[in-house]
Design a protein around this motif. Structure first.
Motif, PDB file in Angstrom:
ATOM      1  N   THR A 150       3.365   7.659 -26.461  1.00  8.11           N
ATOM      2  CA  THR A 150       2.407   6.684 -25.912  1.00  8.11           C
ATOM      3  C   THR A 150       1.204   7.439 -25.344  1.00  8.11           C
ATOM      4  OG1 THR A 150       4.244   5.247 -25.348  1.00  8.11           O
ATOM      5  CG2 THR A 150       2.152   4.800 -24.234  1.00  8.11           C
ATOM      6  N   ILE A 151       0.013   6.874 -25.554  1.00  2.00           N
ATOM      7  CA  ILE A 151      -1.188   7.454 -24.962  1.00  2.00           C
ATOM      8  C   ILE A 151      -1.713   6.474 -23.924  1.00  2.00           C
ATOM      9  CG2 ILE A 151      -3.572   8.227 -25.375  1.00  2.00           C
ATOM     10  CD1 ILE A 151      -2.751   9.065 -28.159  1.00  2.00           C
ATOM     11  N   GLY A 152      -1.855   6.958 -22.657  1.00  2.64           N
ATOM     12  CA  GLY A 152      -2.339   6.107 -21.573  1.00  2.64           C
ATOM     13  C   GLY A 152      -3.854   6.032 -21.540  1.00  2.64           C
ATOM     14  N   GLU A 153      -4.522   7.136 -21.903  1.00  2.82           N
ATOM     15  CA  GLU A 153      -5.983   7.184 -21.873  1.00  2.82           C
ATOM     16  C   GLU A 153      -6.603   6.070 -22.720  1.00  2.82           C
ATOM     17  OE1 GLU A 153      -4.030   9.724 -22.141  1.00  2.82           O
ATOM     18  OE2 GLU A 153      -4.933  11.615 -21.459  1.00  2.82           O
ATOM     19  N   THR A 154      -7.797   5.669 -22.342  1.00  6.23           N
ATOM     20  CA  THR A 154      -8.548   4.715 -23.158  1.00  6.23           C
ATOM     21  C   THR A 154      -9.317   5.494 -24.230  1.00  6.23           C
ATOM     22  OG1 THR A 154      -8.818   3.310 -21.232  1.00  6.23           O
ATOM     23  CG2 THR A 154     -10.257   2.854 -23.131  1.00  6.23           C
ATOM     24  N   LEU A 155      -9.078   5.136 -25.464  1.00 11.44           N
ATOM     25  CA  LEU A 155      -9.780   5.796 -26.581  1.00 11.44           C
ATOM     26  C   LEU A 155     -10.502   4.716 -27.360  1.00 11.44           C
ATOM     27  CD1 LEU A 155      -6.867   8.145 -27.730  1.00 11.44           C
ATOM     28  CD2 LEU A 155      -8.922   8.836 -26.477  1.00 11.44           C
ATOM     29  N   LYS A 156     -11.783   4.966 -27.652  1.00 15.18           N
ATOM     30  CA  LYS A 156     -12.636   3.930 -28.229  1.00 15.18           C
ATOM     31  C   LYS A 156     -12.207   3.556 -29.647  1.00 15.18           C
ATOM     32  CE  LYS A 156     -17.342   3.739 -29.607  1.00 15.18           C
ATOM     33  NZ  LYS A 156     -17.521   4.783 -30.558  1.00 15.18           N
ATOM     34  N   ASP A 157     -12.154   4.550 -30.493  1.00 15.73           N
ATOM     35  CA  ASP A 157     -11.858   4.232 -31.904  1.00 15.73           C
ATOM     36  C   ASP A 157     -10.995   5.331 -32.532  1.00 15.73           C
ATOM     37  OD1 ASP A 157     -13.610   6.332 -32.221  1.00 15.73           O
ATOM     38  OD2 ASP A 157     -15.266   5.112 -32.989  1.00 15.73           O
ATOM     39  N   ILE A 158     -10.752   5.215 -33.823  1.00 19.32           N
ATOM     40  CA  ILE A 158      -9.876   6.155 -34.533  1.00 19.32           C
ATOM     41  C   ILE A 158     -10.451   7.575 -34.475  1.00 19.32           C
ATOM     42  CG2 ILE A 158      -8.951   6.746 -36.836  1.00 19.32           C
ATOM     43  CD1 ILE A 158      -7.454   4.421 -35.618  1.00 19.32           C
ATOM     44  N   SER A 159     -11.748   7.697 -34.616  1.00 21.77           N
ATOM     45  CA  SER A 159     -12.371   9.026 -34.531  1.00 21.77           C
ATOM     46  C   SER A 159     -12.029   9.699 -33.206  1.00 21.77           C
ATOM     47  CB  SER A 159     -13.897   8.918 -34.648  1.00 21.77           C
ATOM     48  OG  SER A 159     -14.257   8.500 -35.930  1.00 21.77           O
ATOM     49  N   GLU A 160     -12.086   8.913 -32.134  1.00 21.47           N
ATOM     50  CA  GLU A 160     -11.798   9.481 -30.822  1.00 21.47           C
ATOM     51  C   GLU A 160     -10.317   9.849 -30.709  1.00 21.47           C
ATOM     52  OE1 GLU A 160     -14.447   7.651 -27.850  1.00 21.47           O
ATOM     53  OE2 GLU A 160     -12.780   7.923 -26.432  1.00 21.47           O
ATOM     54  N   LEU A 161      -9.463   9.009 -31.279  1.00 20.20           N
ATOM     55  CA  LEU A 161      -8.030   9.310 -31.301  1.00 20.20           C
ATOM     56  C   LEU A 161      -7.776  10.620 -32.041  1.00 20.20           C
ATOM     57  CD1 LEU A 161      -4.975   8.717 -31.019  1.00 20.20           C
ATOM     58  CD2 LEU A 161      -5.162   7.264 -33.051  1.00 20.20           C
ATOM     59  N   LYS A 162      -8.473  10.782 -33.160  1.00 22.39           N
ATOM     60  CA  LYS A 162      -8.278  11.996 -33.947  1.00 22.39           C
ATOM     61  C   LYS A 162      -8.669  13.221 -33.117  1.00 22.39           C
ATOM     62  CE  LYS A 162      -9.518  11.661 -38.446  1.00 22.39           C
ATOM     63  NZ  LYS A 162     -10.289  11.864 -39.693  1.00 22.39           N
ATOM     64  N   ARG A 163      -9.807  13.127 -32.429  1.00 21.16           N
ATOM     65  CA  ARG A 163     -10.230  14.246 -31.580  1.00 21.16           C
ATOM     66  C   ARG A 163      -9.203  14.520 -30.470  1.00 21.16           C
ATOM     67  NH1 ARG A 163     -15.372  12.110 -32.596  1.00 21.16           N
ATOM     68  NH2 ARG A 163     -15.370  10.841 -30.718  1.00 21.16           N
ATOM     69  N   TYR A 164      -8.671  13.432 -29.893  1.00 21.17           N
ATOM     70  CA  TYR A 164      -7.656  13.560 -28.842  1.00 21.17           C
ATOM     71  C   TYR A 164      -6.435  14.325 -29.377  1.00 21.17           C
ATOM     72  CZ  TYR A 164      -3.966  12.164 -25.569  1.00 21.17           C
ATOM     73  OH  TYR A 164      -2.914  12.164 -24.694  1.00 21.17           O
ATOM     74  N   LEU A 165      -5.998  13.943 -30.582  1.00 23.41           N
ATOM     75  CA  LEU A 165      -4.801  14.577 -31.156  1.00 23.41           C
ATOM     76  C   LEU A 165      -5.054  16.054 -31.449  1.00 23.41           C
ATOM     77  CD1 LEU A 165      -3.680  11.717 -33.602  1.00 23.41           C
ATOM     78  CD2 LEU A 165      -2.503  12.421 -31.488  1.00 23.41           C
ATOM     79  N   ILE A 166      -6.274  16.366 -31.905  1.00 21.52           N
ATOM     80  CA  ILE A 166      -6.619  17.763 -32.183  1.00 21.52           C
ATOM     81  C   ILE A 166      -6.629  18.571 -30.875  1.00 21.52           C
ATOM     82  CG2 ILE A 166      -8.465  19.321 -32.990  1.00 21.52           C
ATOM     83  CD1 ILE A 166      -9.171  17.064 -35.051  1.00 21.52           C
ATOM     84  N   THR A 167      -7.146  17.959 -29.796  1.00 18.38           N
ATOM     85  CA  THR A 167      -7.146  18.650 -28.514  1.00 18.38           C
ATOM     86  C   THR A 167      -5.717  18.986 -28.076  1.00 18.38           C
ATOM     87  OG1 THR A 167      -9.059  17.304 -27.954  1.00 18.38           O
ATOM     88  CG2 THR A 167      -8.051  18.533 -26.150  1.00 18.38           C
ATOM     89  N   GLN A 168      -4.811  18.036 -28.313  1.00 17.28           N
ATOM     90  CA  GLN A 168      -3.413  18.263 -27.955  1.00 17.28           C
ATOM     91  C   GLN A 168      -2.808  19.410 -28.763  1.00 17.28           C
ATOM     92  OE1 GLN A 168      -1.674  16.288 -25.520  1.00 17.28           O
ATOM     93  NE2 GLN A 168      -3.818  15.768 -25.121  1.00 17.28           N
ATOM     94  N   LYS A 169      -3.120  19.440 -30.064  1.00 15.06           N
ATOM     95  CA  LYS A 169      -2.533  20.441 -30.973  1.00 15.06           C
ATOM     96  C   LYS A 169      -3.603  20.942 -31.931  1.00 15.06           C
ATOM     97  CE  LYS A 169       1.939  20.610 -30.045  1.00 15.06           C
ATOM     98  NZ  LYS A 169       2.694  21.858 -29.812  1.00 15.06           N
ATOM     99  N   PRO A 170      -4.373  21.933 -31.498  1.00 13.12           N
ATOM    100  CA  PRO A 170      -5.479  22.416 -32.355  1.00 13.12           C
ATOM    101  C   PRO A 170      -4.984  22.854 -33.743  1.00 13.12           C
ATOM    102  CG  PRO A 170      -5.645  23.344 -30.150  1.00 13.12           C
ATOM    103  CD  PRO A 170      -4.327  22.635 -30.208  1.00 13.12           C
ATOM    104  N   GLU A 171      -3.758  23.347 -33.849  1.00  8.54           N
ATOM    105  CA  GLU A 171      -3.251  23.814 -35.156  1.00  8.54           C
ATOM    106  C   GLU A 171      -3.010  22.664 -36.133  1.00  8.54           C
ATOM    107  OE1 GLU A 171      -1.958  24.002 -32.142  1.00  8.54           O
ATOM    108  OE2 GLU A 171       0.224  24.330 -32.139  1.00  8.54           O
ATOM    109  N   ALA A 172      -3.075  21.420 -35.676  1.00  9.88           N
ATOM    110  CA  ALA A 172      -2.896  20.261 -36.572  1.00  9.88           C
ATOM    111  C   ALA A 172      -4.230  19.756 -37.122  1.00  9.88           C
ATOM    112  CB  ALA A 172      -2.172  19.131 -35.847  1.00  9.88           C
TER     113      ALA A 172
END
Lengths: 77, 172, 172, 77
Positions: free
Chosen positions: A18-40
Motif C-alpha cells: 500500500t502507498i499512503g502518499e498522494t501521487l498525481k498520476d501513473i508517471s508520478e507512481l513510476k517515479r516513486y517506484l524507481i526512488t524506492q528501488k533504483p535497480e528496477a
C-alpha cells in the motif's frame, strides 16, 4: 492506493503493498517506484499499468482507493 | 464469440485460465462445426531445453482478470475479422511440466486459410499483449523470468509490439 | 520421418489412408515431444454446404500406392526443411459425413513459426499434388466430382501448381 | 497394357480395362483415349499418368505389361 506487482518485479518489491502518499498520476507512481528501488528502473520503463483491471496511460489521474497492477512485458504461451 | 451467426464457443472452453491440465482432446472434439471445413489447433508445449539449459518445469502467473478480458477481446476480434465459426483459447497457470500444454488455441472456419491465419494472429497477440508470465526453472537449480516480449527495447513503447504475424491487422 | 535426429512418427500414424474415422485425439496425444514447443493440428472437415448446395456426404477415392508414397515424401521434405520433431498426415477414403474429419495434418517443432508454416505447406501440397479425389453428394440427389486443383487451366501444365502457401519452397 | 482411371474419368471409361494395341508412349496413349471418347479431351489434358505406381512424363516408353493410372487433378482434403 494498493499496488500489485507481477513476475520479475517480485524480485524488487513485495507482491502487494500500500502507498499512503498522494501521487498525481501513473508517471508520478513510476517515479516513486524507481526512488524506492533504483535497480528496477529498466524493467519499469517496459511496464504497462492497469487500474482496477483496466489498462491506463501514464496520464491517468490516481485516486486514493485505486488498485494498481504493474505489468511487465508478457511472456505467456 | 458473438461475431458471426454461425460462431459459437466450444464446450469446455469457459475456463480461459486454468491451473489444471488442459483437455485438448475434449476441446478439439467440441470444435467441429457443420459450417467449418477447417479446424486448426495450436498447442504451446513446455520444451525440455531453453537458453542452452535443461528445463525442469515452468511456472505461469497472470493478472487474471485483465488476462481473461484481453483474451476474450482478441478472440472476438479474430472471429469478426476472419468470420470464424469457432475461436477458443486456454492458458495454464501454476506449475507445468515438460511436454505439457501451456496454451491452446483452436480456430474453425469454412476454408483453411482463415483458420490458419486467425490461429496465428491469436497466438501472436496472446504472447505479446496478455499479462501472463512464465518463470523457467532449470535442472541446475536456477530460474529465470521469461521475457519473450522485448519489443519495447526496439519500439520504445511497452504498448507497441513487433508481431510475427505479417499483417496490418494488429492495429486496434 | 528420418529428417532430424529428434524427429519421430506419432504412434497410430502408420495408416496414411484409412476408411475408418480418423482418431484425432489419439494422434494429437501422441504428438507431444520433449523438444517441441509448438504442435499444430489441422483438421479438414466436411462442410454442410458447398457451391450453394447442401452436402449430404463426401466420398473419397485414391490411387492408394502412389498417394501413400507421395504423402510420405511430402512429410519427409517438410521435416527436413523445417527441422520438425513430428510430421503426421492421414486421409480418409470412402464415405465421410458432415463435420467428420477427412484429412488431418500434425506438425511439431521447437518454435511455433515452423510448425504453422510446415503444416500449411503439407496441406497445400497434399491438396494439389496427391492423387486423392472427392465426390460431393448433395441432398438434392446430384453429385459432383471435386476439382479443387484447376491450376493446369492457368499454368498449362498438370504438374505445375499455384500454391496458397507463399514460398519458393515448393520447387523440388 | 492395363489401364485404370479415377474419379471423374469413370464417367467416360470403365474403371479398369486392357488395351491390346501397341502404343509407343504416354502421348500416344492420351491420343488413343481421346479417340475412344472425344468428350474426355478436356479432362485428359489436365491428367498426369503413372506407370506401376510411379509418375511418368509424356515421353515415357510404354511396355506391353505396364499398369497405367490415369490421374485427374487432385481434390483431396
Amino acid at each position: 492506493m494498493k499496488i500489485e506487482v507481477f513476475a520479475v518485479l517480485k524480485d524488487f518489491y513485495d507482491k502487494q503493498f500500500t502507498i499512503g502518499e498522494t501521487l498525481k498520476d501513473i508517471s508520478e507512481l513510476k517515479r516513486y517506484l524507481i526512488t524506492q528501488k533504483p535497480e528496477a528502473e529498466g524493467i519499469l520503463g517496459a511496464c504497462r499499468f492497469a487500474v482496477n483491471d483496466e489498462l491506463v496511460g501514464s496520464h491517468y489521474n490516481l485516486k486514493a482507493d485505486d488498485r494498481i497492477s504493474v505489468i511487465p512485458p508478457s511472456s505467456g504461451g | 464469440m458473438t461475431g458471426s451467426p454461425l460462431s459459437r464457443q466450444a464446450a469446455g472452453a469457459e475456463n480461459i485460465l486454468s491451473d489444471q491440465p488442459l483437455q485438448l482432446a475434449e476441446l478439439l472434439a467440441a470444435s467441429h462445426h457443420p459450417g467449418a471445413g477447417a479446424v486448426v489447433l495450436f498447442s504451446g508445449d513446455v520444451r525440455i531445453n531453453n537458453l542452452g539449459k535443461e528445463v525442469a518445469y515452468l511456472e505461469f502467473e497472470a493478472q487474471e482478470k485483465l488476462a481473461v478480458k484481453m483474451i476474450r477481446e482478441i478472440l472476438d476480434q479474430a472471429t469478426q475479422k476472419w468470420q470464424l465459426n469457432i475461436a477458443v483459447a486456454q492458458h495454464r497457470l501454476g506449475k507445468v511440466g515438460i511436454s505439457e500444454c501451456a496454451v491452446v488455441v483452436i480456430t474453425a472456419s469454412p476454408h483453411r486459410k482463415e483458420a490458419y491465419d486467425a490461429n496465428r494472429y491469436i497466438m501472436d497477440r496472446l504472447k505479446h499483449e496478455v499479462p501472463i508470465w512464465k518463470c523457467e526453472y532449470f535442472t541446475d537449480g536456477t530460474h529465470k523470468w521469461g521475457g519473450n516480449c522485448n519489443c519495447a527495447e526496439i519500439t520504445g513503447n511497452p504498448a507497441e509490439h513487433i508481431y510475427e504475424f505479417n499483417s496490418t491487422a494488429h492495429e486496434k
